[in-house]
Design an enzyme around this catalytic site. Structure first.
Site, short mmCIF file in Angstrom:
data_model
loop_
_atom_site.label_atom_id
_atom_site.label_comp_id
_atom_site.label_asym_id
_atom_site.label_seq_id
_atom_site.Cartn_x
_atom_site.Cartn_y
_atom_site.Cartn_z
N GLY A 14 0.83 -1.21 0.00
CA GLY A 14 0.00 0.00 0.00
C GLY A 14 0.86 1.25 0.00
N ARG A 86 -1.92 -14.44 -15.01
CA ARG A 86 -3.21 -14.54 -15.73
C ARG A 86 -3.03 -15.46 -16.93
NH1 ARG A 86 -8.10 -11.55 -16.29
NH2 ARG A 86 -7.49 -10.24 -14.57
N ASP A 119 5.81 -4.48 6.02
CA ASP A 119 6.27 -5.79 6.49
C ASP A 119 6.28 -6.83 5.36
OD1 ASP A 119 7.01 -7.37 8.92
OD2 ASP A 119 5.30 -8.55 8.23
N THR A 142 4.91 2.61 6.16
CA THR A 142 3.50 2.26 6.34
C THR A 142 2.83 3.31 7.21
OG1 THR A 142 1.89 0.76 7.36
CG2 THR A 142 4.11 0.63 8.21
N ASP A 144 0.58 2.51 9.07
CA ASP A 144 0.16 1.77 10.27
C ASP A 144 1.17 1.85 11.42
OD1 ASP A 144 -1.87 1.01 8.56
OD2 ASP A 144 -1.05 -0.99 8.17
N ASP A 146 3.59 -0.10 12.17
CA ASP A 146 3.62 -1.39 12.89
C ASP A 146 4.87 -2.22 12.61
OD1 ASP A 146 3.15 -2.06 10.27
OD2 ASP A 146 1.32 -3.20 10.63
N ARG A 188 -4.78 -1.85 10.25
CA ARG A 188 -4.79 -3.32 10.25
C ARG A 188 -4.72 -3.88 11.67
NH1 ARG A 188 -5.42 -5.63 5.67
NH2 ARG A 188 -4.91 -7.71 6.41
#
Ligand code: F6P
Length: 375
Positions: A14, A86, A119, A142, A144, A146, A188
């Site tokens: 992300g 794919r 991570d 991130t 987050d 974390d 998250r």
């Protein structure tokens, strides 16, 4: 010092405000100070599988410091060890494309690869280093916050700013309408954004994944505030929060990779509170607004420091390491130690105690004590 003529840089997972500032710092220090050329790999590790890249020269980084997102593109579906392939019939399956990554790395004439990621991306970098001896250096990102190896990741400060501003704005409308307002934030499995925003934005309740909540203390807080003539409440809900004995709420799951997207718990909490208390409840889910836009100065600073130091690690040959912030210093931490265990909020920490002592309820309290504490 190793001889480095060209290095690659990619952004994985992300996005986070500050990614472009890292890219800028990597390119500037490489070109201006160390005379190293830089290749930007497009769309995370997928670009190394599909051989998509671009030259990063002085012109390509103009104006990048303040720009959100990543000019290189990114994806959650780029893991070369579980690559989403794919087939000609349109069906998708997972294949191991890690050898292709090594081949393309060599074809591009790269001497090293800087991986800017969370991570998941750093774990991929670690595996490429361990299994294929790919010379990688990590940069932790991130919103987050974390990643256990570092005191801070860039992106968090901007997400916190956005979440705090949202709370400030909700405050006045909650008060005017005598409503219970819930603000759902990202993070998250970690409650850092919720906890920090809750403290900075004067929330009355904060629900985080690390502290399973019960409804009774929340209701006690809402009632106690009403009794005191404050018939409105602000609740910050981390997207990963869950009731005691209950589960997290997911929006969707990627059928091929199994990646699960959290979100929506605040709607179920709001419904329970409205049904049980008869109070007027409104829910705002902040979502990707926390991730987009201009990075705040602390994120620009950290991103720039990380970018410069990552190039230095490359020159020192410290592959298989990530840059990290320890105190006020940027240090090198082995990727093997940095990945696989998230930094989460410690319910017994000073920060949680601080929040409790300014009256924030987490949902694990005795309801009678919550009522009594309000006076
Ligand atoms: O890890 C960053 C993060 O923004 C999380 O807080 C959130 O759960 C997730 O990414 C959202 O992912 P996506 O952008 O794929 O919806």
């Amino acid at each position: 010092m190793s001889v480095v003529r060209r290095l690659g840089v990619l952004t994985g997972g992300g996005d986070a405000p500050g990614l472009n500032a890292v890219i800028r710092a990597v390119v500037k220090s490489s070109l201006l100070t160390h005379r190293i050329k830089v290749t930007g790999i497009l769309n995370g590790f997928a670009g190394l599988v599909e051989n998509k890249h671009r030259e990063l020269d002085r012109d390509s980084i103009a104006g990048l410091l303040i720009r959100g997102g990543t000019i290189l593109g990114t994806t959650n579906r780029g893991n070369p060890f579980d690559f989403v392939y794919r087939r000609p019939d349109g069906r998708e399956e997972l294949i191991d494309a890690s050898q292709t990554v090594v081949k393309n790395f060599e074809k591009l004439g790269l001497d090293a690869l800087i991986v800017i990621g969370g991570d998941g991306s750093l774990a991929i970098a670690e595996r490429l280093f361990r299994e294929h001896r790919l010379p990688v250096v990590g940069v932790p990102k991130t919103i987050d916050n974390d990643i256990s190896a570092t005191d801070a990741t860039f992106g968090f400060a901007t997400a916190l700013e956005v979440a705090t501003e949202a709370l400030d704005r909700l405050h006045s409308t909650a008060e005017s309408h005598h409503r219970v307002m819930l603000l759902e934030v990202m993070g998250r499995e970690a409650g850092w954004i919720a906890l920090h925003a809750g403290i900075c934005g004067g929330a009355h309740m904060v629900l985080i994944p690390e502290i399973p909540f019960n409804f009774e203390p929340l209701i006690a807080k809402i009632r106690a505030r009403e009794r005191l003539g404050r018939p409105f409440s602000l609740i910050v809900v981390a997207e990963g929060a869950a009731p005691a004995g209950g589960g997290q709420v997911f929006q969707s799951e990627d059928a091929v990779t199994g990646w699960k997207r959290l979100g929506g718990i605040s709607h179920s909490i709001g419904k329970v509170l409205a049904d049980r208390e008869g109070c007027e409840v409104r829910v705002s889910v902040l979502g990707h607004i926390q991730r987009g836009g201009t990075p705040e100065p602390p994120d620009r600073m950290l991103a720039t420091r990380y970018g410069v130091e990552a190039v230095r690690l490359v020159l020192e040959g410290k592959f298989g390491h990530t840059v990290a912030l320890h105190g006020n210093e940027i240090v090198a931490v082995p990727l093997a130690e940095a990945v696989g265990h998230l930094k989460r909020v410690d319910p017994d920490s000073q920060l949680v105690r601080t929040a409790r002592e300014v009256g924030i309820v987490f949902g694990d309290e005795d309801p009678e004590e919550v009522e009594a504490a309000e006076g």
